[in-house]
Write a protein that holds these residues in place. Sequence first.
Motif, PDB file in Angstrom:
ATOM      1  N   LEU A 470      44.950  42.699  35.607  1.00  0.00           N
ATOM      2  CA  LEU A 470      44.041  42.191  36.641  1.00  0.00           C
ATOM      3  C   LEU A 470      43.721  43.265  37.675  1.00  0.00           C
ATOM      4  N   SER A 471      44.725  44.099  38.001  1.00  0.00           N
ATOM      5  CA  SER A 471      44.469  45.193  38.957  1.00  0.00           C
ATOM      6  C   SER A 471      43.441  46.160  38.406  1.00  0.00           C
ATOM      7  N   GLY A 472      43.523  46.443  37.108  1.00  0.00           N
ATOM      8  CA  GLY A 472      42.529  47.317  36.493  1.00  0.00           C
ATOM      9  C   GLY A 472      41.141  46.717  36.527  1.00  0.00           C
ATOM     10  N   LEU A 473      41.067  45.410  36.294  1.00  0.00           N
ATOM     11  CA  LEU A 473      39.767  44.736  36.348  1.00  0.00           C
ATOM     12  C   LEU A 473      39.197  44.736  37.765  1.00  0.00           C
ATOM     13  N   VAL A 474      40.069  44.544  38.757  1.00  0.00           N
ATOM     14  CA  VAL A 474      39.630  44.590  40.153  1.00  0.00           C
ATOM     15  C   VAL A 474      39.006  45.950  40.453  1.00  0.00           C
ATOM     16  N   GLY A 475      39.643  47.006  39.981  1.00  0.00           N
ATOM     17  CA  GLY A 475      39.121  48.347  40.210  1.00  0.00           C
ATOM     18  C   GLY A 475      37.757  48.545  39.591  1.00  0.00           C
ATOM     19  N   LEU A 476      37.549  48.016  38.379  1.00  0.00           N
ATOM     20  CA  LEU A 476      36.258  48.161  37.717  1.00  0.00           C
ATOM     21  C   LEU A 476      35.159  47.392  38.463  1.00  0.00           C
ATOM     22  N   VAL A 477      35.473  46.158  38.858  1.00  0.00           N
ATOM     23  CA  VAL A 477      34.471  45.351  39.563  1.00  0.00           C
ATOM     24  C   VAL A 477      34.135  45.989  40.912  1.00  0.00           C
ATOM     25  N   ALA A 502      26.583  43.957  32.104  1.00  0.00           N
ATOM     26  CA  ALA A 502      26.547  42.571  31.629  1.00  0.00           C
ATOM     27  C   ALA A 502      27.596  42.340  30.549  1.00  0.00           C
ATOM     28  N   ASP A 503      27.714  43.304  29.617  1.00  0.00           N
ATOM     29  CA  ASP A 503      28.730  43.181  28.566  1.00  0.00           C
ATOM     30  C   ASP A 503      30.127  43.157  29.167  1.00  0.00           C
ATOM     31  N   GLY A 504      30.331  43.958  30.218  1.00  0.00           N
ATOM     32  CA  GLY A 504      31.632  43.967  30.875  1.00  0.00           C
ATOM     33  C   GLY A 504      31.973  42.623  31.494  1.00  0.00           C
ATOM     34  N   LEU A 505      30.972  41.971  32.103  1.00  0.00           N
ATOM     35  CA  LEU A 505      31.203  40.645  32.680  1.00  0.00           C
ATOM     36  C   LEU A 505      31.517  39.622  31.594  1.00  0.00           C
ATOM     37  N   VAL A 506      30.846  39.761  30.450  1.00  0.00           N
ATOM     38  CA  VAL A 506      31.135  38.862  29.329  1.00  0.00           C
ATOM     39  C   VAL A 506      32.585  39.020  28.881  1.00  0.00           C
ATOM     40  N   GLU A 507      33.041  40.259  28.714  1.00  0.00           N
ATOM     41  CA  GLU A 507      34.418  40.511  28.304  1.00  0.00           C
ATOM     42  C   GLU A 507      35.413  39.997  29.332  1.00  0.00           C
ATOM     43  N   LEU A 508      35.046  40.132  30.632  1.00  0.00           N
ATOM     44  CA  LEU A 508      35.912  39.620  31.682  1.00  0.00           C
ATOM     45  C   LEU A 508      36.029  38.093  31.588  1.00  0.00           C
ATOM     46  N   GLY A 509      34.903  37.438  31.318  1.00  0.00           N
ATOM     47  CA  GLY A 509      34.936  35.994  31.158  1.00  0.00           C
ATOM     48  C   GLY A 509      35.805  35.577  29.978  1.00  0.00           C
ATOM     49  N   MET A 510      35.692  36.306  28.872  1.00  0.00           N
ATOM     50  CA  MET A 510      36.510  35.999  27.691  1.00  0.00           C
ATOM     51  C   MET A 510      37.983  36.225  27.988  1.00  0.00           C
ATOM     52  N   TYR A 511      38.280  37.253  28.768  1.00  0.00           N
ATOM     53  CA  TYR A 511      39.670  37.541  29.140  1.00  0.00           C
ATOM     54  C   TYR A 511      40.232  36.398  29.978  1.00  0.00           C
TER      55      TYR A 511
END
Length: 600
Positions: A470-477, A502-511
């Motif tokens: 989640l910390s890694g995702l926070v950094g990307l966003v 957009a693809d990154g947001l899709v992957e985040l949603g799937m995660y």
Amino acid sequence: MVAAWVVTAILLSVLAPDINKVAVNDQRAFLPTGVPSLQAAQLLRAHFPERMSSNSAVGVVDAGPGHKVTTGPAWEYVEQLTTRFEALVGEGTLSRVVSPAAADEQTAKALISPDGQVAIVIVSFAEAVAGDEGNARVAHAEAQLNPAPTGVSAYLTGDAAVLAAYDHAARSSVDSTTWLTILLVVVILLIVYRSPVSPLIPLFTIGLAYLISRGVIALLGAHWWTISGYTNVFIIVVLFGAGTDYCLFLISRFREEMAVDHSTLPAVARTVGVVGETITSSAATVIVGLSTMAFAELGLYNASGPSVAIAVLIALVAGLTLTPALLAILGDKAFWPRRARRFTEGGFWSWWSNWVTRHPVWVLAVVVALLAPLAVYGQGLKRDFDLVADLSSDTPAVRGFNTLATHLDAGATSPLTALLRDPAGFDTPAGLARLAQMEAKIATVANVGQVTGFNSLLAESGTLRVHDQLSGLVGLVRRGEEQLRSTGGVASISEQALQEAADGLVELGMYLRQLAVEYPEIIRNPGFIESVEALTTLATVAGMDAPMFGVGGALGQDDATTDAPSMSAGATVGGPIDASAVVPQLARLTHGLETLGHNF
């Protein structure tokens, strides 16, 4: 009698199966069924069938001192070698190839030495490497190493290559020993009896005894019990050792009897009457000793011991029947061109025997003084199972092993596989923690150089922790948010970059959806709710073709009130995007992910 032995040997040689075809060369077949290694092999076959291999080998590519294997001709050779090995997979010789030229970054890094000079290509054989057929498969794989570029050295080592080299060395040694034994028998008999005929009697007797023993044991191995690939080797060594002694006793006594009475048949009868009991007693001790090996736990011993005992029994019968028959046929001609004569007093042996009997105490003291230190030293010897140490240093498998030991780790040639089974599963944070603890515990075992497990293969161990994910995702966003603020809006961003976002947001949603499946309790977490709402709004603002599905329905929880995103990987951005609406939602998403991370 002679004809009966010859006919029997011919029939068994023709009708009995080849002992090398019947013999089992896979040493695992001789292990007790309850040993841990076999139990682990069964589990490995059940859970990881694609990784199950009877034997493996390691192709070692050495670019040479001061050169890197990852550049120039050396790396091109590694790629070519990989292609050649993969072709063997297609034809059924190999089952798997792991090469730095066709692996992910982490695996490739593990297959190249720290100094960059040496690379290894690991191959798994489709069938067990044992016997002539197994050795041929190893030789076929080794042939793929040629030709290597100038300055580049390549070897095939590992358990399959070492076993094949060891088997070849053992067979060569037995062949050399057999011919040396025959030569010594001939030379000794020529010196003692000074006749070219005398040496032929034991050679003919033992030769027929071997052919018959080989056939009988091959029949037993084909229908009743398991015999080892080394059984034939043991038979040759024992028969030519013990069998020759039985024949020499008979020939020596026959010579003395013929010197007294030149009548052949009575001399043969007296010879067997006097010496028969002696050689029978001698052979009986050998037969009984070998037969008791049937009670050994290890199959290699409980199968080989009785087999060799049968061969000694056949050699004894041949000594008591075939050898006397040959002596009866030859008579005095057995010692041609000389005649049989009695032993006469005088000479070295008479002097030696007289001296020993006159000074028994001194002889005993000297013998004990010479042998006692050797006996004490022998008690301190340790058993050594190092097959590599028994091979010549010029053997390619040994040279490859030594190269690995210098640049990587000697254990890389044939690493042990520890199979861990946990009913609770390893696919949870607690299970992964237990796995990491076990890897660390194994690493503390003496002589363990490296432990490669699921955790150690990851680029960063934090990849397994949800908090770090989640910390890694926070950094990307956050970086995406900062980029939008710094560029002044979406209009300045390329269409490709927008699609990647957009693809990154899709992957985040799937995660997040997967996280909700694994941890249903987070569905009511404020951070999870905020993240899902932000993602839903962003999808709406971007006009993304990404349908939402309720988490409650997906998880079978009727009381769930929060929806989690489930977007297809092919979601696309549709129409212009309002940056003023995107940035706040990215900020909400960042805050939601941070809040959610506090729970892990």
